[in-house]
Each structure stands twice: as C-alpha cells, then as structure tokens.
Design a protein around this motif. Structure first.
Motif, PDB file in Angstrom:
ATOM      1  N   ASN A   1     -43.022  20.624 -19.032  1.00  0.00           N
ATOM      2  CA  ASN A   1     -42.275  19.428 -18.613  1.00  0.00           C
ATOM      3  C   ASN A   1     -43.193  18.286 -18.213  1.00  0.00           C
ATOM      4  O   ASN A   1     -42.835  17.115 -18.349  1.00  0.00           O
ATOM      5  CB  ASN A   1     -41.351  19.770 -17.448  1.00  0.00           C
ATOM      6  CG  ASN A   1     -40.152  20.592 -17.880  1.00  0.00           C
ATOM      7  OD1 ASN A   1     -39.824  20.653 -19.067  1.00  0.00           O
ATOM      8  ND2 ASN A   1     -39.493  21.231 -16.932  1.00  0.00           N
TER       9      ASN A   1
ATOM     10  N   LEU B   1     -39.423  11.190 -21.432  1.00  0.00           N
ATOM     11  CA  LEU B   1     -38.143  11.241 -20.717  1.00  0.00           C
ATOM     12  C   LEU B   1     -37.009  11.772 -21.575  1.00  0.00           C
ATOM     13  O   LEU B   1     -36.150  12.518 -21.096  1.00  0.00           O
ATOM     14  CB  LEU B   1     -37.789   9.841 -20.196  1.00  0.00           C
ATOM     15  CG  LEU B   1     -38.503   9.384 -18.924  1.00  0.00           C
ATOM     16  CD1 LEU B   1     -38.107   7.962 -18.577  1.00  0.00           C
ATOM     17  CD2 LEU B   1     -38.193  10.319 -17.775  1.00  0.00           C
TER      18      LEU B   1
ATOM     19  N   LEU C   1     -37.087  15.463 -21.561  1.00  0.00           N
ATOM     20  CA  LEU C   1     -36.793  16.061 -20.260  1.00  0.00           C
ATOM     21  C   LEU C   1     -35.284  16.200 -20.033  1.00  0.00           C
ATOM     22  O   LEU C   1     -34.835  17.141 -19.371  1.00  0.00           O
ATOM     23  CB  LEU C   1     -37.407  15.214 -19.138  1.00  0.00           C
ATOM     24  CG  LEU C   1     -38.913  15.352 -18.914  1.00  0.00           C
ATOM     25  CD1 LEU C   1     -39.399  14.331 -17.900  1.00  0.00           C
ATOM     26  CD2 LEU C   1     -39.264  16.757 -18.441  1.00  0.00           C
ATOM     27  N   PHE C   2     -34.504  15.268 -20.583  1.00  0.00           N
ATOM     28  CA  PHE C   2     -33.052  15.289 -20.388  1.00  0.00           C
ATOM     29  C   PHE C   2     -32.317  15.902 -21.570  1.00  0.00           C
ATOM     30  O   PHE C   2     -31.087  15.853 -21.625  1.00  0.00           O
ATOM     31  CB  PHE C   2     -32.534  13.866 -20.142  1.00  0.00           C
ATOM     32  CG  PHE C   2     -33.014  13.285 -18.851  1.00  0.00           C
ATOM     33  CD1 PHE C   2     -32.505  13.728 -17.637  1.00  0.00           C
ATOM     34  CD2 PHE C   2     -33.984  12.306 -18.838  1.00  0.00           C
ATOM     35  CE1 PHE C   2     -32.941  13.197 -16.442  1.00  0.00           C
ATOM     36  CE2 PHE C   2     -34.431  11.772 -17.646  1.00  0.00           C
ATOM     37  CZ  PHE C   2     -33.916  12.214 -16.445  1.00  0.00           C
TER      38      PHE C   2
ATOM     39  N   ASN D   1     -46.548  10.494 -17.892  1.00  0.00           N
ATOM     40  CA  ASN D   1     -46.131  10.982 -16.572  1.00  0.00           C
ATOM     41  C   ASN D   1     -47.293  10.971 -15.587  1.00  0.00           C
ATOM     42  O   ASN D   1     -47.126  10.599 -14.418  1.00  0.00           O
ATOM     43  CB  ASN D   1     -45.571  12.402 -16.686  1.00  0.00           C
ATOM     44  CG  ASN D   1     -44.364  12.468 -17.590  1.00  0.00           C
ATOM     45  OD1 ASN D   1     -43.616  11.498 -17.720  1.00  0.00           O
ATOM     46  ND2 ASN D   1     -44.162  13.614 -18.226  1.00  0.00           N
TER      47      ASN D   1
ATOM     48  N   ILE E   1     -33.873   8.490 -10.957  1.00  0.00           N
ATOM     49  CA  ILE E   1     -33.908   9.348 -12.139  1.00  0.00           C
ATOM     50  C   ILE E   1     -34.977   8.900 -13.125  1.00  0.00           C
ATOM     51  O   ILE E   1     -35.430   9.669 -13.967  1.00  0.00           O
ATOM     52  CB  ILE E   1     -32.508   9.349 -12.797  1.00  0.00           C
ATOM     53  CG1 ILE E   1     -32.394  10.526 -13.776  1.00  0.00           C
ATOM     54  CG2 ILE E   1     -32.235   8.018 -13.491  1.00  0.00           C
ATOM     55  CD1 ILE E   1     -30.997  10.719 -14.304  1.00  0.00           C
TER      56      ILE E   1
ATOM     57  N   ALA F   1     -38.259  11.001 -13.316  1.00  0.00           N
ATOM     58  CA  ALA F   1     -38.174  12.417 -13.690  1.00  0.00           C
ATOM     59  C   ALA F   1     -39.498  12.912 -14.276  1.00  0.00           C
ATOM     60  O   ALA F   1     -39.939  14.035 -13.997  1.00  0.00           O
ATOM     61  CB  ALA F   1     -37.043  12.634 -14.687  1.00  0.00           C
TER      62      ALA F   1
ATOM     63  N   ILE G   1     -41.931  13.293 -11.447  1.00  0.00           N
ATOM     64  CA  ILE G   1     -41.612  14.503 -10.689  1.00  0.00           C
ATOM     65  C   ILE G   1     -42.178  15.737 -11.387  1.00  0.00           C
ATOM     66  O   ILE G   1     -42.713  16.650 -10.746  1.00  0.00           O
ATOM     67  CB  ILE G   1     -40.083  14.633 -10.517  1.00  0.00           C
ATOM     68  CG1 ILE G   1     -39.556  13.492  -9.645  1.00  0.00           C
ATOM     69  CG2 ILE G   1     -39.712  15.975  -9.909  1.00  0.00           C
ATOM     70  CD1 ILE G   1     -38.054  13.424  -9.567  1.00  0.00           C
TER      71      ILE G   1
END
Length: 288
Positions: A44, A49, A52-53, A68, A250, A253, A256
């Motif tokens: 991840n 992005l 990730l979703f 990231n 969000i 993400a 994170i």
C-alpha cells in the motif's frame, strides 16, 4: 546396552510421505496467512490513490509510485517542530529505557536466582502475578505514581515504567537459575568479586535472554507516542508526529500508508534479524 542402541538406530519415525506433505502444506498456508498483512502494508505504501481505493483490493501495486513518501517528506519539512527533534526524543527514550531495563532487571534477577533470603518466594510470586495484568489495568496506578513524583511531561514518564517492567526480571531469573552454582563458587574461590562474577560470567552466559529483552523493549518504545504522560510538542516522539500526519483527510490515504510502512519497517527488521534469540529464550524460560 549395545542391543538398545541398535534398536534406536533401526527405529524409524511413524510418519508417511502423505503426512509430511499435509504438514508442510498446512504450515505454508498459516505462513501465508500471517504474512499477508505485512505484505499488504508494504504494498500500500507504493500504490497510487486510485489503487488504494480499488475494490476488491489488489495485493501488489500495478503502478509503483513514490509520491506517498514525497508527500510525507513535505509534511515533515513543514512541521513547526523540526522532525529531527522527534527522532532525537524517540532515540533517547528507546535507548535509555532499553539499557536501563536490561541492567536493572539483570541485577535484580541475580540474587533471586542464586541467593536465599527471607521473602524470596513471595517476591518472585508477585513478579509472576504482575505478568497477568494488561497495560490497561495498570495505566491509572502508573499515572498516579508518575504524577506524584513529578515526572509528567518528561521523557522519564515513559522510561521509568519501561525500566520497571517485570517481564525482564522474570526472564533473566529463569535463565540465571540454569547457571551451575559450582561455576559461581569456583569464581569466588579464585577471588572474583560479586560484580566481576555478574558482568564477566553471568551476563555472557545469559546473553540470549538480555538480547531478547533488548528486542522486545526496543519494539515497544519505538512505537510509543507519549500517551497521556507527555504534553509538550517538543518532547513528543516520532510516532506521535507520524500519527498526527496520518489523521488527515481522505486525500492523505497515501501518506497514511507511507506512515504505516515507516513505523513498521524498523521493529520488523529488528525482529527478523534476532527472532531466533526470542524463540530460544521463551523455550528456556517456559513462557508461552
């Protein structure tokens, strides 16, 4: 006697090839199941992005990206407290707590293992019972004690409870009990002092035990965020800063995911290098 030895040599394990294949397959499945979260966390961190979703999620990234980590670096640079300060706090807490715990636990375990004194059995029983309590149970008494001695909002509010952990005392005592008393007695006859016996004979013999303590406490202190003990921003450890970054919208993400990777990689690497020491220590101490 010779007949018994021949019987032992000729004796074969009562296990078929099918049983071996079944056991290996079962172990492989459990290994994959255990490694899946670790692989997913690493994966991840390098996903864009849109991946990730994506549902259902993919195990490996199709388009590897380092955005990231760039976003994480930019956020760290824009922090009003220099990020090097967070790292210094974490290193200071981790090293001081780990070294202090190993020294104090070892020195307390030595007389428990090799000397007789009134109340020895009761004291060690209390140490064993203390292992039964979860950290959530002792959180309030710990805070009351730390507050009463004026260590709130200082790094020692985290270091002192780590040094006083009963796990290290238990492990070191169990290992030191296995050292032959004759070895210590012979050293005393040769004129060695108690400190020389402890540091030059006992500690090298229980090296797997204190190395395990170093590993376990390093992992624990590396991920601490200060909890309810430290309030000043300049005294917070790096895990606190990274978690603050992760508590964004969000759109963060990806950041994170990078934070999860950074927080995981150091203790996991440390554990993988020294995992044999932990297994050896627990097998000798009787812990499960």
């Amino acid at each position: 006697m010779a007949k018994k030895l021949r019987i032992k040599k000729n004796r074969k394990l009562n296990r078929s090839l099918g049983g071996d294949i079944f056991l290996m397959t079962l172990l492989a499945l459990f290994g994959i199941f255990s490694a899946y979260p670790l692989i997913m966390t690493v994966s991840n961190a390098f996903k864009p992005l849109d991946e990730l979703f994506k549902f259902p999620p993919t195990l490996l990234p199709r388009n590897i990206t380092f955005d990231n980590f760039r976003d994480l670096s930019e956020l760290m640079e824009n922090s009003w407290i220099p990020f090097s300060r967070y790292f210094f706090n974490t290193i200071f807490i981790t090293l001081t707590g780990t070294v202090g715990h190993v020294i104090i636990a070892s020195m307390a375990a030595y007389p428990l293992a090799k000397y007789k004194f009134p109340g020895k059995t009761i004291f060690f029983t209390l140490v064993v019972y203390s292992l039964m309590f979860a950290p959530q149970v002792t959180a309030t008494p710990n805070y009351i004690i730390i507050s009463s001695i004026g260590l709130v909002d200082t790094p020692f509010a985290i270091i002192l409870p780590a040094i006083a952990s009963s796990l290290g005392l238990y492990l070191m005592k169990q290992f030191m009990t296995q050292i032959p008393d004759e070895l210590i007695e012979s050293a005393k006859i040769d004129g060695a002092s108690e400190y020389r016996i402890f540091f030059q004979i006992v500690m090298p013999l229980v090296k797997p035990a204190w190395l395990t303590l170093v590993i376990l406490l390093f992992q624990r202190l590396w991920t601490t965020d200060g909890g309810s003990f430290i309030f000043s921003e300049e005294l917070k450890p790096v895990s606190y800063a990274l978690r603050q970054i992760a508590q964004g919208s969000i759109e963060r993400a990806g950041t994170i995911a990078a934070v999860a990777f950074v927080m995981m990689i150091v203790p996991v690497t440390f554990f993988m290098i020294s995992q044999s020491r932990i297994v050896e220590t627990f097998s000798h101490s009787g812990m499960k």
